[in-house]
Design a protein around this motif. Structure first.
Motif, PDB file in Angstrom:
ATOM      1  N   VAL A  88       0.797  -1.028   0.033  1.00 17.97           N
ATOM      2  CA  VAL A  88      -0.105  -0.080  -0.111  1.00 17.97           C
ATOM      3  C   VAL A  88       0.901   1.192  -0.152  1.00 17.97           C
ATOM      4  N   LYS A  90       2.016   5.035   0.478  1.00 19.47           N
ATOM      5  CA  LYS A  90       1.841   6.109   1.617  1.00 19.47           C
ATOM      6  C   LYS A  90       0.814   6.886   1.537  1.00 19.47           C
ATOM      7  N   ASP A  91       0.389   7.182   0.014  1.00 19.79           N
ATOM      8  CA  ASP A  91      -0.684   8.091  -0.229  1.00 19.79           C
ATOM      9  C   ASP A  91      -2.116   7.280   0.066  1.00 19.79           C
ATOM     10  N   GLY A  92      -1.992   5.975   0.484  1.00 17.31           N
ATOM     11  CA  GLY A  92      -3.242   5.070   0.440  1.00 17.31           C
ATOM     12  C   GLY A  92      -3.482   4.191  -0.854  1.00 17.31           C
ATOM     13  N   ARG A  93      -2.944   4.374  -1.772  1.00 18.24           N
ATOM     14  CA  ARG A  93      -3.270   3.849  -2.998  1.00 18.24           C
ATOM     15  C   ARG A  93      -2.834   2.173  -3.062  1.00 18.24           C
ATOM     16  N   THR A  94      -3.757   1.276  -3.309  1.00 28.55           N
ATOM     17  CA  THR A  94      -3.467  -0.162  -3.415  1.00 28.55           C
ATOM     18  C   THR A  94      -3.090  -0.586  -4.657  1.00 28.55           C
ATOM     19  N   ASP A 191     -11.612  -1.323  -4.580  1.00 29.70           N
ATOM     20  CA  ASP A 191     -10.748  -1.078  -3.482  1.00 29.70           C
ATOM     21  C   ASP A 191     -11.421  -1.078  -2.064  1.00 29.70           C
TER      22      ASP A 191
END
Length: 192
Positions: A88, A90-94, A191
């Motif tokens: 994941v 750091k900006d939350g993107r999977t 997501d």
């Protein structure tokens, strides 16, 4: 005068020898990089192998996909630049978000499967592949018959390998969709 020429010649030979000794092999070309990875993976996919205690029988070969390589590059660079190691961002993107943002879409396909292997610190393709095959979860990805395509990138010490498998609808179903006789329900965000 003879001594000056001899000294100059020896100095030139010595400089060439030192320069040659410090020169490393050139980095692999993009095509050689792809082929080396595909060779390792497809060797094991063709033979079958144990991933931990689970036997994976032979599966079809996997091919290269530039969109998956683009997603892998973005994640490897981001982990390097922001100093972290995780699936994941750091900006939350999977993984799903990154792969779809790179252009590897699921719309228009009846099956869509993705996966990801990451590693840090290995110094060669051989080393990272052996580590991935020794790791049960990574090995499962490498031997997953649903994965048909992959892209992999090394960015400094970071390695990211993204996998995908898309199965298109049959020609008959595509015609029914095109004519409006069959409607597909929109997919919810994967997501959530």
């Amino acid at each position: 005068m003879s001594k000056t020429i001899t000294r100059g010649f020896l100095l030139a030979v010595l400089c060439l020898t030192v320069k040659t000794a410090n020169t490393q092999a050139p980095p692999p070309t993009a095509e050689r990089f792809k082929q080396e990875f595909l060779g390792y993976i497809n060797y094991y996919r063709k033979q079958g192998c144990n991933c931990g205690t689970k036997w994976f029988p032979p599966v079809p070969p996997i091919t290269w996909n530039n969109l998956l390589a683009k997603a892998a590059y973005g994640h490897a660079k981001d982990m390097n630049d922001r100093n972290y190691f995780n699936h994941v961002s750091k900006d939350g993107r999977t993984m799903m978000t990154r792969i779809v943002q790179a252009g590897y879409y699921f719309n228009g396909y009846k099956d869509f499967t993705i996966g990801e292997n990451i590693a840090r610190g290995q110094q060669s393709i051989h080393e990272v592949m052996m580590d991935w095959f020794k790791s049960e979860g990574h090995c499962h990805n490498l031997m997953n018959p649903q994965f048909k395509e992959m892209g992999v990138v090394q960015y400094n010490d970071y390695w990211v390998q993204d996998f995908g498998g898309r199965q298109p609808y049959s020609a008959e179903v595509r015609e029914q969709i095109r004519s409006g006789k069959l409607k597909l329900l929109p997919r919810e965000s994967l997501d959530n």
